[in-house]
Design a protein around this motif. Structure first.
Motif, PDB file in Angstrom:
ATOM      1  N   THR A   1      -3.565  12.580   3.191  1.00 29.77           N
ATOM      2  CA  THR A   1      -2.729  13.571   3.878  1.00 29.77           C
ATOM      3  C   THR A   1      -3.544  14.801   4.253  1.00 29.77           C
ATOM      4  OG1 THR A   1      -0.765  12.824   2.679  1.00 29.77           O
ATOM      5  CG2 THR A   1      -0.670  15.016   3.673  1.00 29.77           C
TER       6      THR A   1
ATOM      7  N   ALA B   1      -3.816  17.746  -5.318  1.00 31.66           N
ATOM      8  CA  ALA B   1      -2.395  17.901  -5.636  1.00 31.66           C
ATOM      9  C   ALA B   1      -1.528  17.521  -4.437  1.00 31.66           C
ATOM     10  CB  ALA B   1      -2.110  19.330  -6.082  1.00 31.66           C
ATOM     11  N   LEU B   2      -1.933  17.940  -3.238  1.00 32.82           N
ATOM     12  CA  LEU B   2      -1.172  17.599  -2.035  1.00 32.82           C
ATOM     13  C   LEU B   2      -1.212  16.100  -1.751  1.00 32.82           C
ATOM     14  CD1 LEU B   2      -2.236  20.592   0.240  1.00 32.82           C
ATOM     15  CD2 LEU B   2       0.069  20.133  -0.632  1.00 32.82           C
ATOM     16  N   ASN B   3      -2.396  15.500  -1.904  1.00 31.86           N
ATOM     17  CA  ASN B   3      -2.504  14.062  -1.652  1.00 31.86           C
ATOM     18  C   ASN B   3      -1.738  13.250  -2.686  1.00 31.86           C
ATOM     19  OD1 ASN B   3      -4.063  14.296   0.654  1.00 31.86           O
ATOM     20  ND2 ASN B   3      -5.999  14.250  -0.457  1.00 31.86           N
ATOM     21  N   ALA B   4      -1.698  13.737  -3.930  1.00 33.99           N
ATOM     22  CA  ALA B   4      -0.919  13.041  -4.957  1.00 33.99           C
ATOM     23  C   ALA B   4       0.568  13.089  -4.635  1.00 33.99           C
ATOM     24  CB  ALA B   4      -1.189  13.666  -6.327  1.00 33.99           C
ATOM     25  N   ARG B   5       0.994  14.175  -4.024  1.00 31.67           N
ATOM     26  CA  ARG B   5       2.421  14.330  -3.718  1.00 31.67           C
ATOM     27  C   ARG B   5       2.822  13.616  -2.433  1.00 31.67           C
ATOM     28  NH1 ARG B   5       5.766  20.090  -3.165  1.00 31.67           N
ATOM     29  NH2 ARG B   5       7.800  19.126  -2.734  1.00 31.67           N
ATOM     30  N   PHE B   6       1.982  13.717  -1.403  1.00 29.50           N
ATOM     31  CA  PHE B   6       2.384  13.208  -0.088  1.00 29.50           C
ATOM     32  C   PHE B   6       1.638  11.945   0.346  1.00 29.50           C
ATOM     33  CE2 PHE B   6       3.231  17.833   0.056  1.00 29.50           C
ATOM     34  CZ  PHE B   6       4.610  17.785   0.263  1.00 29.50           C
TER      35      PHE B   6
ATOM     36  N   ARG C   1      -8.757  10.967  -9.892  1.00 29.84           N
ATOM     37  CA  ARG C   1      -7.453  10.441 -10.289  1.00 29.84           C
ATOM     38  C   ARG C   1      -7.574   9.641 -11.584  1.00 29.84           C
ATOM     39  NH1 ARG C   1      -6.387   8.227  -5.765  1.00 29.84           N
ATOM     40  NH2 ARG C   1      -6.967   6.091  -6.297  1.00 29.84           N
TER      41      ARG C   1
END
Length: 232
Positions: free
Chosen positions: A221, A212-217, A119
């Motif tokens: 996650t 990408a999923l963890n950045a969004r949710f 990140r």
């Protein structure tokens, strides 16, 4: 510390009620001069014509303080230097002898630190493992990452596993483990080595999707199955 919105209304609401002496860059003599003219707050200064402030305080100082009273600061913004290390710790609910619990903790540390480094677009040259025993004594072990600087979870995990295995702590009760990524560098300056390991390439692509999923949710996650408790 109070966060101030970037809009003109938010800046004015924060600045204008404050005493004029709190304006950044104003000196005691300038404050006294403004006070003699009845300018007690930053808001009153902001509402004066700039030419008037220049006549009172001088051309350069008048322009500077008039702009700052209106929330204008022309100084160049210099980004803060990124940290040179990143660390995380796992404390066990009860002192443990179980290697599988220690490995699970090390995996979760590698996941957390890898995500943090990616990140921040950094990579670590070295990793340090700290093991804390029940009597609060500690052992520290450090290792250079063999493939060069990396922020990949697999590389951080493998290094931590190797250091833990080399300690040979079969009968030692542990209270906590910690992992520190050190000698951090800009990831953009790290050349990615070509790999002929198809499994590794698949894991790295999956890592990008997970990020990408963890950045969004939200962080955590998605992650390794070993990090999540099994359903009863």
């Amino acid at each position: 510390m109070r966060a101030v919105g970037s809009g003109p209304e938010a800046v004015a609401a924060f600045l204008h009620p404050r005493p004029v002496g709190e304006l950044h860059g104003i000196g005691p003599a300038q404050e006294r001069t403004l006070m003699t003219y009845g300018v007690h707050t930053i808001g009153l200064l902001a509402n004066l014509p700039e030419a008037t402030v220049q006549r009172v305080l001088g051309r350069k100082a008048g322009r500077l303080l008039s702009e700052r009273a209106r929330g204008i600061d022309r100084r160049r913004v210099v980004p803060a230097e990124l940290p040179h290390s990143a660390a995380a710790q796992r404390r066990f609910p009860t002192d443990t002898l179980a290697p599988e619990l220690v490995r699970s903790a090390l995996l979760s540390l590698a996941v957390e630190l890898g995500e943090r480094l990616r990140r921040r677009r950094q990579a670590a040259k070295a990793v340090t493992l700290t093991v804390t025993f029940v009597d609060r004594t500690q052992i520290h072990r450090s290792r250079q990452l063999p493939g060069g600087p990396s922020a990949h979870t697999d590389d951080l995990r493998d290094a931590s596993y190797d250091m833990y295995r080399a300690l040979g702590l079969q009968r030692a009760r542990l209270r906590a483990v910690a992992l520190r990524c050190e000698q951090l560098v800009d990831a953009a300056a790290v050349a990615e080595q070509l790999s002929f390991d198809a499994d590794r390439e698949h894991r790295l692509r999956a890592e990008q999707a997970i990020d990408a999923l963890n950045a969004r949710f939200g962080s955590g996650t998605v992650g390794p199955a070993a990090n999540y408790p099994r359903a009863g």
